[in-house]
Design a protein around this motif. Structure first.
Motif, PDB file in Angstrom:
ATOM      1  N   TRP A  50      -5.165  51.481  17.521  1.00 27.18           N
ATOM      2  CA  TRP A  50      -5.953  51.102  16.353  1.00 27.18           C
ATOM      3  C   TRP A  50      -6.871  52.238  15.918  1.00 27.18           C
ATOM      4  O   TRP A  50      -7.393  52.992  16.738  1.00 27.18           O
ATOM      5  CB  TRP A  50      -6.795  49.863  16.646  1.00 27.18           C
ATOM      6  N   TYR A  52     -10.227  53.596  13.432  1.00 21.93           N
ATOM      7  CA  TYR A  52     -11.518  53.133  12.910  1.00 21.93           C
ATOM      8  C   TYR A  52     -12.060  54.161  11.927  1.00 21.93           C
ATOM      9  O   TYR A  52     -12.252  55.326  12.279  1.00 21.93           O
ATOM     10  CB  TYR A  52     -12.521  52.911  14.046  1.00 21.93           C
ATOM     11  N   ASN A 117     -12.241  48.793   9.605  1.00 23.42           N
ATOM     12  CA  ASN A 117     -10.839  48.947   9.248  1.00 23.42           C
ATOM     13  C   ASN A 117     -10.825  49.471   7.807  1.00 23.42           C
ATOM     14  O   ASN A 117     -11.309  48.805   6.892  1.00 23.42           O
ATOM     15  CB  ASN A 117     -10.152  47.581   9.342  1.00 23.42           C
ATOM     16  N   ALA A 119      -8.828  49.583   5.465  1.00 17.31           N
ATOM     17  CA  ALA A 119      -8.230  48.735   4.432  1.00 17.31           C
ATOM     18  C   ALA A 119      -9.228  47.730   3.872  1.00 17.31           C
ATOM     19  O   ALA A 119      -9.045  47.224   2.761  1.00 17.31           O
ATOM     20  CB  ALA A 119      -7.010  48.002   4.995  1.00 17.31           C
ATOM     21  N   PHE A 311      -2.315  54.375   3.532  1.00 13.17           N
ATOM     22  CA  PHE A 311      -1.951  53.001   3.834  1.00 13.17           C
ATOM     23  C   PHE A 311      -0.462  52.759   3.601  1.00 13.17           C
ATOM     24  O   PHE A 311       0.153  53.399   2.746  1.00 13.17           O
ATOM     25  CB  PHE A 311      -2.731  52.020   2.945  1.00 13.17           C
ATOM     26  N   LYS A 330      -0.776  54.955  10.549  1.00 10.13           N
ATOM     27  CA  LYS A 330      -1.574  54.293   9.502  1.00 10.13           C
ATOM     28  C   LYS A 330      -1.855  52.864   9.985  1.00 10.13           C
ATOM     29  O   LYS A 330      -1.420  51.888   9.389  1.00 10.13           O
ATOM     30  CB  LYS A 330      -0.824  54.252   8.170  1.00 10.13           C
ATOM     31  N   TRP A 332      -3.844  50.584   9.803  1.00  8.92           N
ATOM     32  CA  TRP A 332      -4.841  49.806   9.059  1.00  8.92           C
ATOM     33  C   TRP A 332      -4.272  48.457   8.650  1.00  8.92           C
ATOM     34  O   TRP A 332      -3.069  48.290   8.552  1.00  8.92           O
ATOM     35  CB  TRP A 332      -5.287  50.580   7.810  1.00  8.92           C
TER      36      TRP A 332
END
Length: 347
Positions: A50, A52, A117, A119, A311, A330, A332
């Motif tokens: 993940w 950040y 996040n 997004a 994204f 990516k 996100w």
């Protein structure tokens, strides 16, 4: 700092995937996303992958940190020419899953950055906030999107609403951590039932953000209590009902309330969730659009086109909605965004 980052990474690896939730997601999302679900699942079930993003606080700008992030290979988010992207918003991200330590809340001291996040900035930017506007963040806790909104412009009035009292306290602390006192004076934190907001303040707001309660795919996959997870899954089918009620309120006869009623004619409403679920995303907005002749969808394809560097978007078949799906490099999302404009006539 490296020790702290290692500890955080090990902590994330120690999380246990909840089989009840994963099995449920497998059945639903393999149908909705086909082969793409394999990659999405691999990212969602691997917290060590993940990423950040680092959203800078313009009210206590971290100039030294900015230099440091440049040296470490971070780049500014949204380097393409977005239709709306205020110069006052600065967000940096790395293509690797590095995570800065979170800053502690200290009364009287403003934090320099917010980890998020990336997004989750898309619904904020879709609102196209301008100075002096009246804005409603209907489901505001924990406050990240409210903080992001204030990086974009100086609203004339911002109402941050959160019905749950515990989450409302979290929201207040977030705002205190990022927003200077003079600006706090134009912010109201309320604990109203969002389904009745339209009756309380009809046609009041220029912009309304409904970041709706949803089946949060990331956190649900790591439910530590299997009994609680099973309960969540059984309740999942009720979430679209709540989401629609937040948009149009409880319908009594022809009376329709909540977010849509709170929005002034000509105003913009953005609906968002952090789930992949079609029932909570596309189906909710499709039903709302079919119920209101004075709501028109607003095209988001230009936003999607200029964000593909950072994204990955799933195809939804509609140009007025976006769905960010986690992908390799990516990581996100999930993040669903739909944008609507209220016309001056109604059914």
């Amino acid at each position: 700092m490296l020790t702290r980052l290692k500890a955080k990474s090990e902590g994330k690896l120690a999380k246990q995937i909840c089989k009840v939730v994963l099995d449920h997601f497998e059945k639903q999302y393999s149908k909705e996303f086909g082969d793409a679900w394999d990659t999405i699942r691999d990212i969602l079930t691997s917290p060590s992958c993940w990423q950040y993003a680092v959203l800078f606080n313009r009210f206590n700008y971290p100039f030294e940190l900015e230099k440091d992030l440049h040296l470490k290979g971070y780049h500014r988010l949204f380097q393409g020419s977005l239709p709306y992207y205020p110069e006052s918003m600065n967000c940096y991200l790395s293509t690797t899953p590095n995570q800065l330590p979170s800053e502690r809340h200290q009364i009287g001291n403003l934090k320099k950055y917010y980890l998020l996040n990336a997004a989750s900035l898309l619904p904020v930017l879709a609102l196209e906030l301008q100075d002096g506007e009246k804005v409603l963040d209907l489901c505001a806790a924990p406050g990240g999107k409210s903080v992001a909104l204030l990086q974009c412009a100086y609203p004339g009035y911002l109402q941050c609403n959160e019905y749950d009292s515990l989450r409302s306290r979290w929201l207040r602390q977030t705002l205190e951590s990022f927003i200077p006192q003079p600006l706090v004076n134009v912010i109201k934190v309320s604990e109203l039932d969002g389904r009745e907001m339209g009756d309380a303040q009809p046609e009041t707001f220029d912009k309304v953000l409904v970041d709706a309660p949803c089946s949060n795919d990331r956190s649900w996959l790591f439910s530590s209590d299997s009994q609680k997870a099973a309960s969540r899954i059984s309740q999942r089918r009720k979430l679209p009902v709540l989401q629609k009620e937040l948009l149009r309120g409880t319908i009594t006869g022809k009376e329709r309330r909540s977010a849509i009623k709170a929005l002034r004619p000509g105003g913009l409403l953005v609906y968002s969730t952090c789930t992949l679920s079609k029932a909570e995303n596309q189906n909710v907005i499709s039903e709302i659009l079919n119920s209101y002749s004075n709501l028109v969808p607003v095209d988001l394809k230009e936003m999607a086109r200029t964000c593909t560097q950072d994204f990955t978007f799933a195809s939804t078949g509609q140009e007025w909605e976006l769905l960010v799906i986690p992908d390799k490099g990516k990581a996100w999302g999930p993040m669903y965004v739909a944008k609507l404009k209220k016309q001056s006539w109604a059914t």
